[in-house]
Design a protein around this motif. Structure first.
Motif, PDB file in Angstrom:
ATOM      1  N   SER A   1       0.167  -0.944  -0.049  1.00  0.00           N
ATOM      2  CA  SER A   1      -0.224  -0.161   0.005  1.00  0.00           C
ATOM      3  C   SER A   1       0.503   1.382   0.115  1.00  0.00           C
ATOM      4  O   SER A   1       0.338   2.624  -0.891  1.00  0.00           O
ATOM      5  N   ALA A   2       2.047   1.042   0.510  1.00  0.00           N
ATOM      6  CA  ALA A   2       2.773   2.304  -0.006  1.00  0.00           C
ATOM      7  C   ALA A   2       2.693   3.247  -1.058  1.00  0.00           C
ATOM      8  O   ALA A   2       3.296   2.281  -2.328  1.00  0.00           O
ATOM      9  N   ALA A   3       2.897   4.123  -0.874  1.00  0.00           N
ATOM     10  CA  ALA A   3       2.954   5.637  -2.236  1.00  0.00           C
ATOM     11  C   ALA A   3       4.318   5.148  -2.498  1.00  0.00           C
ATOM     12  O   ALA A   3       5.132   5.790  -1.710  1.00  0.00           O
ATOM     13  N   GLU A   4       5.154   5.687  -3.797  1.00  0.00           N
ATOM     14  CA  GLU A   4       6.456   6.386  -4.117  1.00  0.00           C
ATOM     15  C   GLU A   4       6.307   7.689  -4.198  1.00  0.00           C
ATOM     16  O   GLU A   4       4.999   8.439  -3.780  1.00  0.00           O
ATOM     17  N   PRO A   5       7.602   8.148  -3.293  1.00  0.00           N
ATOM     18  CA  PRO A   5       7.460   9.333  -3.292  1.00  0.00           C
ATOM     19  C   PRO A   5       7.456   9.812  -4.131  1.00  0.00           C
ATOM     20  O   PRO A   5       8.086  10.051  -5.139  1.00  0.00           O
ATOM     21  N   PHE A   6       7.193  11.449  -4.168  1.00  0.00           N
ATOM     22  CA  PHE A   6       6.655  12.257  -5.477  1.00  0.00           C
ATOM     23  C   PHE A   6       7.040  13.481  -5.780  1.00  0.00           C
ATOM     24  O   PHE A   6       6.188  14.170  -4.231  1.00  0.00           O
ATOM     25  N   LEU A   7       7.657  14.692  -6.327  1.00  0.00           N
ATOM     26  CA  LEU A   7       7.630  15.640  -6.496  1.00  0.00           C
ATOM     27  C   LEU A   7       7.150  16.599  -7.787  1.00  0.00           C
ATOM     28  O   LEU A   7       8.325  15.691  -8.568  1.00  0.00           O
TER      29      LEU A   7
ATOM     30  N   ASN B   1       3.793  13.905  -2.317  1.00  0.00           N
ATOM     31  CA  ASN B   1       2.966  13.534  -1.365  1.00  0.00           C
ATOM     32  C   ASN B   1       4.067  13.191   0.404  1.00  0.00           C
ATOM     33  O   ASN B   1       4.784  13.772   1.064  1.00  0.00           O
ATOM     34  N   LEU B   2       2.668  12.583   1.103  1.00  0.00           N
ATOM     35  CA  LEU B   2       3.291  11.751   2.336  1.00  0.00           C
ATOM     36  C   LEU B   2       4.493  11.861   2.569  1.00  0.00           C
ATOM     37  O   LEU B   2       5.642  11.901   3.080  1.00  0.00           O
ATOM     38  N   GLU B   3       4.355  10.449   1.752  1.00  0.00           N
ATOM     39  CA  GLU B   3       5.890   9.906   1.581  1.00  0.00           C
ATOM     40  C   GLU B   3       7.184  10.500   1.195  1.00  0.00           C
ATOM     41  O   GLU B   3       8.351  10.228   2.041  1.00  0.00           O
ATOM     42  N   TRP B   4       6.855  11.386   0.584  1.00  0.00           N
ATOM     43  CA  TRP B   4       8.130  12.602   0.107  1.00  0.00           C
ATOM     44  C   TRP B   4       8.047  13.732   1.149  1.00  0.00           C
ATOM     45  O   TRP B   4      10.146  13.398   1.612  1.00  0.00           O
ATOM     46  N   LEU B   5       7.620  13.763   1.388  1.00  0.00           N
ATOM     47  CA  LEU B   5       7.988  15.001   2.821  1.00  0.00           C
ATOM     48  C   LEU B   5       8.434  13.850   4.079  1.00  0.00           C
ATOM     49  O   LEU B   5       9.556  14.210   4.601  1.00  0.00           O
ATOM     50  N   GLU B   6       8.094  12.212   4.316  1.00  0.00           N
ATOM     51  CA  GLU B   6       8.535  12.177   5.615  1.00  0.00           C
ATOM     52  C   GLU B   6       9.942  10.989   5.033  1.00  0.00           C
ATOM     53  O   GLU B   6      11.036  10.743   6.014  1.00  0.00           O
ATOM     54  N   GLN B   7      10.256  10.972   3.806  1.00  0.00           N
ATOM     55  CA  GLN B   7      11.538  10.446   3.208  1.00  0.00           C
ATOM     56  C   GLN B   7      12.505  11.549   3.949  1.00  0.00           C
ATOM     57  O   GLN B   7      12.806  12.903   3.816  1.00  0.00           O
ATOM     58  N   PRO B   8      13.614  10.435   3.982  1.00  0.00           N
ATOM     59  CA  PRO B   8      15.004  11.582   4.864  1.00  0.00           C
ATOM     60  C   PRO B   8      15.547  11.969   3.634  1.00  0.00           C
ATOM     61  O   PRO B   8      15.764  11.708   2.478  1.00  0.00           O
TER      62      PRO B   8
END
Length: 396
Positions: free
Chosen positions: A17-23, A389-396
């Protein structure tokens, strides 16, 4: 082995379910696109109850706060991927006069009309409320029932501010800017700043307060002064608001204080009984507008914050005497405990970057609408919307 199966299933579920980070970044207003304007400033963005994204700004001819300014809006119905053409959305009929305090300044053209400090609120019933000012002297309210396609005739609400004169003899007023909020109770709350107009740019000294409506914008009342101007809290002005989980309203306040940090104060109702303002050590203050928003998606309740994370020339977070606080390095911060701490700080724009606002679409995409440019300055060369997305924001 049976004990391991649930854990493995959970791990697989998270992985699947995890989405790929994007910007992604897209310029919405760019200097040179329209010869009528040479500066785009004061960005704001909101997502309506129907899912439309509205992004607006001050379009300036001449650049200064007292120049010829119009309020322009662009709409998106696909989560900020594509946008309509700019539309002018504020027009007060009849004769107009410059604020007398502007006439004390040099190079102010008395024939130019200044529409300033637009604020939009997305009502949960689908209405979009809008407040704006004329010549930093008069305030108006209008509304849209069709997601920003058309607007009602503006109604003057300047008299709302008269009650504040009992505590502060203001001559210059401004709403917001930025988007503002509707509380769970339905109350509309709009931060405002007021000045006696005697100081720099006729905007100083200043104090921060709120106005509010309990009947969906039909009538407005003034709250208490939330942050006065003192030796510690110097010229509080452009302010953003958010409702906390416990129902309190928190103001996040720009100031020119020596602490070089954002000021925080809370109220049980968004209007009265404001707490003693405090500086948030994690939120640097280069004297610039900021954005704040609730992220409530996918089971997570977070608060997002944006502003230029910079104190140029500083050591250990404090600028050296005589050094400017450049507007650059717009960053996004994240708090999972109602703004008590900000463990995530993600750089969005490496270089000159200025005013910003934040929104979240119905599918959880985060939008930051902000100014940027190639050279240092107060406004930059245009306004950009970043989608991530939130995944990009939380990505180290």
């Amino acid at each position: 082995m049976k004990r391991l199966l649930p854990s493995i299933a959970c791990l697989l579920g998270v992985h699947l379910s995890a989405a790929e980070p994007f910007l992604e970044k897209q310029d919405l207003f760019k200097t040179g696109d329209d010869p009528a304007f040479n500066i785009y400033h004061i960005p704001g963005v909101v997502v309506t109850a129907k899912g439309s994204v509205l992004a607006w700004c001050e379009a300036r001819k001449g650049g200064g706060d007292w120049s010829d300014i119009r309020i322009l809006l662009r709409r998106s119905t696909d989560d900020g991927k594509t946008w309509s053409q700019p539309q002018s959305i504020a027009d007060v009929p009849g004769p107009k006069q410059k604020n007398p305090f502007a006439l004390r300044l040099k190079n102010v053209d008395t024939t130019q009309v200044t529409y300033n400090n637009p604020v939009l609120i997305a009502d949960k019933d689908g209405t979009v409320h809008m407040l704006f000012c004329l010549e930093y002297e008069r305030a108006f309210y209008q509304r849209s029932e069709d997601d920003g396609l058309s607007w009602s005739k503006p109604v003057e609400i300047t008299s709302t501010f008269d009650a504040l004169k009992n505590d502060y003899a203001w001559k210059v007023l401004a709403t917001g800017p930025n988007h503002s909020i509707q509380l769970k109770t339905g109350r509309l709350v709009v931060p405002v700043w007021l000045s006696t107009g005697e100081g720099g740019n006729a905007h100083r000294p200043s104090v921060t307060a709120t106005i509010y409506s309990d009947d969906q914008g039909k009538t407005w009342k003034a709250g208490d002064i939330a942050v006065p101007c003192t030796d510690e809290w110097i010229n509080p002005n452009e302010t953003v608001a958010i409702e906390l989980n416990d129902g309190r309203v928190m103001l996040n306040v720009r100031s020119e204080s020596k602490a070089h940090r954002r000021l925080i104060t809370t109220s049980p109702d968004g209007a009265t009984n404001w707490s003693t303002p405090k500086f948030d050590d994690a939120l640097l203050e280069p004297i610039c507008m900021a954005g704040i928003l609730r992220y409530d998606h996918g089971g997570k309740r977070l608060i997002l914050f944006s502003n230029p994370h910079n104190l140029e020339g500083g050591r250990e977070g404090k600028p050296e005497p005589g050094k400017s606080r450049a507007r650059k390095n717009v960053s996004i911060k994240l708090s999972a405990n109602e703004g008590q701490t900000w463990p995530v700080n993600k750089l969005l724009e490496d270089g000159p970057s200025m005013y910003s606002d934040i929104a979240v679409t119905q599918n959880g995409t985060i939008l930051c609408f902000y100014g940027r440019g190639t050279k240092p300055g107060f406004a930059g060369s245009g306004l950009t919307v970043a989608r991530f997305n939130l995944e990009w924001l939380e990505q180290p």
